[in-house]
Design an enzyme around this catalytic site. Structure first.
Site, PDB file in Angstrom:
ATOM      1  N   TYR A  47      -3.062  -0.348 -12.352  1.00  0.00           N
ATOM      2  CA  TYR A  47      -2.097  -0.790 -11.333  1.00  0.00           C
ATOM      3  C   TYR A  47      -0.981   0.242 -11.182  1.00  0.00           C
ATOM      4  O   TYR A  47      -0.611   0.632 -10.071  1.00  0.00           O
ATOM      5  CB  TYR A  47      -1.522  -2.152 -11.758  1.00  0.00           C
ATOM      6  CG  TYR A  47      -0.347  -2.634 -10.924  1.00  0.00           C
ATOM      7  CD1 TYR A  47      -0.542  -3.242  -9.695  1.00  0.00           C
ATOM      8  CD2 TYR A  47       0.972  -2.487 -11.388  1.00  0.00           C
ATOM      9  CE1 TYR A  47       0.534  -3.693  -8.936  1.00  0.00           C
ATOM     10  CE2 TYR A  47       2.048  -2.939 -10.636  1.00  0.00           C
ATOM     11  CZ  TYR A  47       1.823  -3.535  -9.415  1.00  0.00           C
ATOM     12  OH  TYR A  47       2.903  -3.968  -8.669  1.00  0.00           O
TER      13      TYR A  47
ATOM     14  N   LYS B 248       0.112   2.527  -7.988  1.00  0.00           N
ATOM     15  CA  LYS B 248       1.466   2.479  -7.409  1.00  0.00           C
ATOM     16  C   LYS B 248       2.121   3.860  -7.429  1.00  0.00           C
ATOM     17  O   LYS B 248       2.854   4.219  -6.498  1.00  0.00           O
ATOM     18  CB  LYS B 248       2.336   1.474  -8.180  1.00  0.00           C
ATOM     19  CG  LYS B 248       2.015   0.016  -7.879  1.00  0.00           C
ATOM     20  CD  LYS B 248       2.429  -0.361  -6.457  1.00  0.00           C
ATOM     21  CE  LYS B 248       2.241  -1.834  -6.175  1.00  0.00           C
ATOM     22  NZ  LYS B 248       2.429  -2.188  -4.759  1.00  0.00           N
TER      23      LYS B 248
ATOM     24  N   ARG C  98       5.800 -17.804  -7.410  1.00  0.00           N
ATOM     25  CA  ARG C  98       4.991 -16.915  -8.242  1.00  0.00           C
ATOM     26  C   ARG C  98       3.738 -17.655  -8.723  1.00  0.00           C
ATOM     27  O   ARG C  98       3.828 -18.778  -9.238  1.00  0.00           O
ATOM     28  CB  ARG C  98       5.841 -16.519  -9.448  1.00  0.00           C
ATOM     29  CG  ARG C  98       5.305 -15.393 -10.285  1.00  0.00           C
ATOM     30  CD  ARG C  98       5.467 -14.062  -9.641  1.00  0.00           C
ATOM     31  NE  ARG C  98       5.777 -13.012 -10.598  1.00  0.00           N
ATOM     32  CZ  ARG C  98       5.475 -11.737 -10.404  1.00  0.00           C
ATOM     33  NH1 ARG C  98       4.870 -11.367  -9.291  1.00  0.00           N
ATOM     34  NH2 ARG C  98       5.810 -10.838 -11.281  1.00  0.00           N
TER      35      ARG C  98
ATOM     36  N   LEU D 210      -6.428  -3.217   4.692  1.00  0.00           N
ATOM     37  CA  LEU D 210      -5.702  -1.950   4.516  1.00  0.00           C
ATOM     38  C   LEU D 210      -6.606  -0.783   4.138  1.00  0.00           C
ATOM     39  O   LEU D 210      -6.254   0.374   4.368  1.00  0.00           O
ATOM     40  CB  LEU D 210      -4.635  -2.120   3.433  1.00  0.00           C
ATOM     41  CG  LEU D 210      -3.256  -2.577   3.890  1.00  0.00           C
ATOM     42  CD1 LEU D 210      -2.371  -2.829   2.682  1.00  0.00           C
ATOM     43  CD2 LEU D 210      -2.604  -1.558   4.810  1.00  0.00           C
TER      44      LEU D 210
ATOM     45  N   SER E 212       6.643   0.047  -7.816  1.00  0.00           N
ATOM     46  CA  SER E 212       6.762  -0.796  -9.019  1.00  0.00           C
ATOM     47  C   SER E 212       7.338  -0.037 -10.209  1.00  0.00           C
ATOM     48  O   SER E 212       7.012   1.131 -10.442  1.00  0.00           O
ATOM     49  CB  SER E 212       5.387  -1.333  -9.388  1.00  0.00           C
ATOM     50  OG  SER E 212       5.412  -1.868 -10.684  1.00  0.00           O
TER      51      SER E 212
ATOM     52  N   GLU F 101       6.392  -0.428 -13.032  1.00  0.00           N
ATOM     53  CA  GLU F 101       5.283  -0.130 -13.944  1.00  0.00           C
ATOM     54  C   GLU F 101       4.977   1.374 -13.963  1.00  0.00           C
ATOM     55  O   GLU F 101       4.426   1.879 -14.929  1.00  0.00           O
ATOM     56  CB  GLU F 101       4.024  -0.903 -13.517  1.00  0.00           C
ATOM     57  CG  GLU F 101       4.118  -2.400 -13.739  1.00  0.00           C
ATOM     58  CD  GLU F 101       4.039  -2.795 -15.218  1.00  0.00           C
ATOM     59  OE1 GLU F 101       3.323  -2.140 -15.980  1.00  0.00           O
ATOM     60  OE2 GLU F 101       4.713  -3.771 -15.589  1.00  0.00           O
TER      61      GLU F 101
HETATM   62  P1  NDP Z   1       1.451 -11.210  -4.328  1.00  0.00           P
HETATM   63  O1  NDP Z   1       0.273 -11.011  -5.217  1.00  0.00           O
HETATM   64  O2  NDP Z   1       2.099 -12.543  -4.314  1.00  0.00           O
HETATM   65  O3  NDP Z   1       1.039 -10.839  -2.823  1.00  0.00           O
HETATM   66  C1  NDP Z   1       0.322  -9.685  -2.514  1.00  0.00           C
HETATM   67  C2  NDP Z   1      -0.567  -9.927  -1.293  1.00  0.00           C
HETATM   68  O4  NDP Z   1      -1.447  -8.818  -1.180  1.00  0.00           O
HETATM   69  C3  NDP Z   1      -1.455 -11.152  -1.409  1.00  0.00           C
HETATM   70  O5  NDP Z   1      -0.843 -12.273  -0.824  1.00  0.00           O
HETATM   71  C4  NDP Z   1      -2.745 -10.780  -0.706  1.00  0.00           C
HETATM   72  O6  NDP Z   1      -2.738 -11.191   0.647  1.00  0.00           O
HETATM   73  C5  NDP Z   1      -2.727  -9.267  -0.733  1.00  0.00           C
HETATM   74  N1  NDP Z   1      -3.743  -8.800  -1.684  1.00  0.00           N
HETATM   75  C6  NDP Z   1      -4.009  -9.257  -2.922  1.00  0.00           C
HETATM   76  N2  NDP Z   1      -5.024  -8.603  -3.462  1.00  0.00           N
HETATM   77  C7  NDP Z   1      -5.408  -7.711  -2.546  1.00  0.00           C
HETATM   78  C8  NDP Z   1      -6.438  -6.744  -2.510  1.00  0.00           C
HETATM   79  N3  NDP Z   1      -7.265  -6.574  -3.536  1.00  0.00           N
HETATM   80  N4  NDP Z   1      -6.549  -5.991  -1.400  1.00  0.00           N
HETATM   81  C9  NDP Z   1      -5.716  -6.152  -0.368  1.00  0.00           C
HETATM   82  N5  NDP Z   1      -4.744  -7.067  -0.340  1.00  0.00           N
HETATM   83  C10 NDP Z   1      -4.605  -7.831  -1.421  1.00  0.00           C
HETATM   84  O7  NDP Z   1       2.517 -10.070  -4.688  1.00  0.00           O
HETATM   85  P2  NDP Z   1       4.138 -10.141  -4.621  1.00  0.00           P
HETATM   86  O8  NDP Z   1       4.546 -10.803  -3.371  1.00  0.00           O
HETATM   87  O9  NDP Z   1       4.631 -10.610  -5.929  1.00  0.00           O
HETATM   88  O10 NDP Z   1       4.496  -8.590  -4.540  1.00  0.00           O
HETATM   89  C11 NDP Z   1       4.535  -7.896  -3.300  1.00  0.00           C
HETATM   90  C12 NDP Z   1       4.298  -6.427  -3.555  1.00  0.00           C
HETATM   91  O11 NDP Z   1       5.299  -5.933  -4.451  1.00  0.00           O
HETATM   92  C13 NDP Z   1       2.957  -6.131  -4.223  1.00  0.00           C
HETATM   93  O12 NDP Z   1       2.476  -4.904  -3.726  1.00  0.00           O
HETATM   94  C14 NDP Z   1       3.304  -5.969  -5.693  1.00  0.00           C
HETATM   95  O13 NDP Z   1       2.390  -5.134  -6.363  1.00  0.00           O
HETATM   96  C15 NDP Z   1       4.697  -5.346  -5.589  1.00  0.00           C
HETATM   97  N6  NDP Z   1       5.576  -5.594  -6.724  1.00  0.00           N
HETATM   98  C16 NDP Z   1       5.821  -6.881  -7.137  1.00  0.00           C
HETATM   99  C17 NDP Z   1       6.667  -7.118  -8.211  1.00  0.00           C
HETATM  100  C18 NDP Z   1       6.979  -8.513  -8.653  1.00  0.00           C
HETATM  101  O14 NDP Z   1       7.599  -8.674  -9.730  1.00  0.00           O
HETATM  102  N7  NDP Z   1       6.632  -9.531  -7.897  1.00  0.00           N
HETATM  103  C19 NDP Z   1       7.305  -6.003  -8.937  1.00  0.00           C
HETATM  104  C20 NDP Z   1       7.042  -4.714  -8.369  1.00  0.00           C
HETATM  105  C21 NDP Z   1       6.193  -4.523  -7.316  1.00  0.00           C
HETATM  106  P3  NDP Z   1      -4.061 -11.737   1.405  1.00  0.00           P
HETATM  107  O15 NDP Z   1      -4.939 -12.395   0.367  1.00  0.00           O
HETATM  108  O16 NDP Z   1      -3.476 -12.731   2.370  1.00  0.00           O
HETATM  109  O17 NDP Z   1      -4.701 -10.575   2.057  1.00  0.00           O
END
Ligand code: NDP
Length: 321
Positions: A150, A154, A185, A60, A126, A128
């Site tokens: 973070y 966001k 999770r 990205l 989020s 947050e």
């Molecule tokens: P996860 O951490 O489970 O998944 C996020 C995905 O983003 C990962 O699988 C990874 O995919 C990719 N990722 C991780 N780190 C990086 C990085 N440094 N750069 C680019 N890509 C990265 O998150 P959730 O599924 O829990 O959440 C989904 C979205 O919703 C996220 O943006 C999170 O911040 C947001 N969110 C989540 C909440 C929650 O309670 N779960 C609450 C509010 C917002 P890969 O390694 O395959 O590239």
């Protein structure tokens, strides 16, 4: 013709549930990972979906990579769930956090504008961003006061989306989601750390559970329900942002107590307070008012904290005495 959806961050918790939801709706689902060749897509395997998804590598923070994938997939809807998603880790990796979330969102918005096609974009916002609201329930009008790298990232992505919507008429929306949990999770999140430890202790482990500040409050919902709200946000006539939450707030101490009670234990016998786990700055009370989602999306969380704990512990298959 089936609608085509592109989910960035499909390997994560929400990505897996959203993929399932969209496949059930008849969508053709494409998903991206930073390196799709080496990712195991474990969550998608667990849900039995891996063979039904077309995968692409996409960084990205690299505009060329984003544009290439958009041109190839030509999606109707994009769900941007990718990025560094841990508040705690964001204090250790602030630049990575900011880049993956805010530069990532900007690249997606620019690429959509560049392709000049009517792609709809969902941005994973989020709670947050709100920071401390003095106990007031946050809604779509509540100002942002981010308290972590973070949350800053966001908040930046939120305003990028709002700005591109206003300036270029893009159908781009942010779902401001409060915490949502599930069996998918990872254990680095405190909720799963608590549940896994309690289950191990119930099975006979003598370990102690070390926690930071347990007087904080959060609104915890069920991830599988929340992905429907993401989809509903993109099905509206006009693009708008929505707060998505249960509307119920509990302290982390209540969460811990409920988890241990559920496996037949008293948390006070197993939990140790560890000051080294305190964050440099913390949101004390996170409270939500999701009334707009109920009114305009007809979406309401049916599962609250206690239900979510039961669901996750159920998948751990612990023998409760
Ligand atoms: P996860 O951490 O489970 O998944 C996020 C995905 O983003 C990962 O699988 C990874 O995919 C990719 N990722 C991780 N780190 C990086 C990085 N440094 N750069 C680019 N890509 C990265 O998150 P959730 O599924 O829990 O959440 C989904 C979205 O919703 C996220 O943006 C999170 O911040 C947001 N969110 C989540 C909440 C929650 O309670 N779960 C609450 C509010 C917002 P890969 O390694 O395959 O590239």
């Amino acid at each position: 013709m089936a609608k085509r959806a592109l989910i960035s961050g499909i390997s994560g918790q929400d990505g897996a549930y959203l993929a399932k939801f969209l496949l059930d709706k008849g969508y053709e689902v494409h998903g991206t990972a930073r390196d799709a060749q080496i990712s195991s897509f474990y969550n998608l395997q667990l849900l039995g979906l891996k063979d039904r998804i077309v995968f692409h590598s996409m960084a990205l923070n690299d505009f060329r990579s984003v544009l290439q994938v958009l041109n190839k997939v030509q999606p109707d809807e994009i769900y941007n769930l990718a990025g560094q998603s841990s508040v705690a880790l964001s204090f250790e990796q602030p630049v990575e956090t900011l880049e993956s979330i805010s530069v990532g969102s900007l690249n997606l918005l620019e690429a959509i504008r560049f392709t000049d096609s009517p792609i709809k974009l969902y941005n994973a916002g989020s709670s947050e961003c709100f920071g401390n609201t003095d106990g007031q329930a946050a809604n779509e009008e509540t100002p942002f006061r981010p308290r972590s790298p973070y949350a800053v990232a966001k908040a930046t992505a939120f305003w990028e989306v709002a700005n591109y919507r206003e300036s270029y008429n893009l159908f781009a929306c942010t779902g401001i989601l409060f915490n949502h949990e599930s069996p998918l999770r990872p254990e680095r999140f405190v909720t799963m750390k608590i549940i896994k430890a309690a289950c191990r202790i119930a099975r006979g482990s003598t370990e102690k559970l070390y926690l930071g500040n347990i007087s904080i409050s959060r609104d915890w919902g069920n991830a599988e329900e929340y992905v429907e709200a993401m989809w509903l946000i993109l099905q509206r006539r006009h693009p708008e942002d929505f707060v998505i939450a249960t509307g119920e707030t509990n302290t982390l101490e209540e969460f811990v107590s409920e988890v241990f009670r559920e496996v037949g234990l008293n948390w006070r016998d197993h939990v140790i307070s560890d000051p080294s786990l305190l964050r440099p700055s913390e949101i004390m009370v996170s409270r939500a008012n999701p009334a707009k989602a109920f009114k305009n999306l007809q979406w309401r969380a049916s599962l609250k904290m206690r239900d979510v704990i039961k669901i996750i512990i159920g998948t751990e298959r612990v023998e409760i005495p």
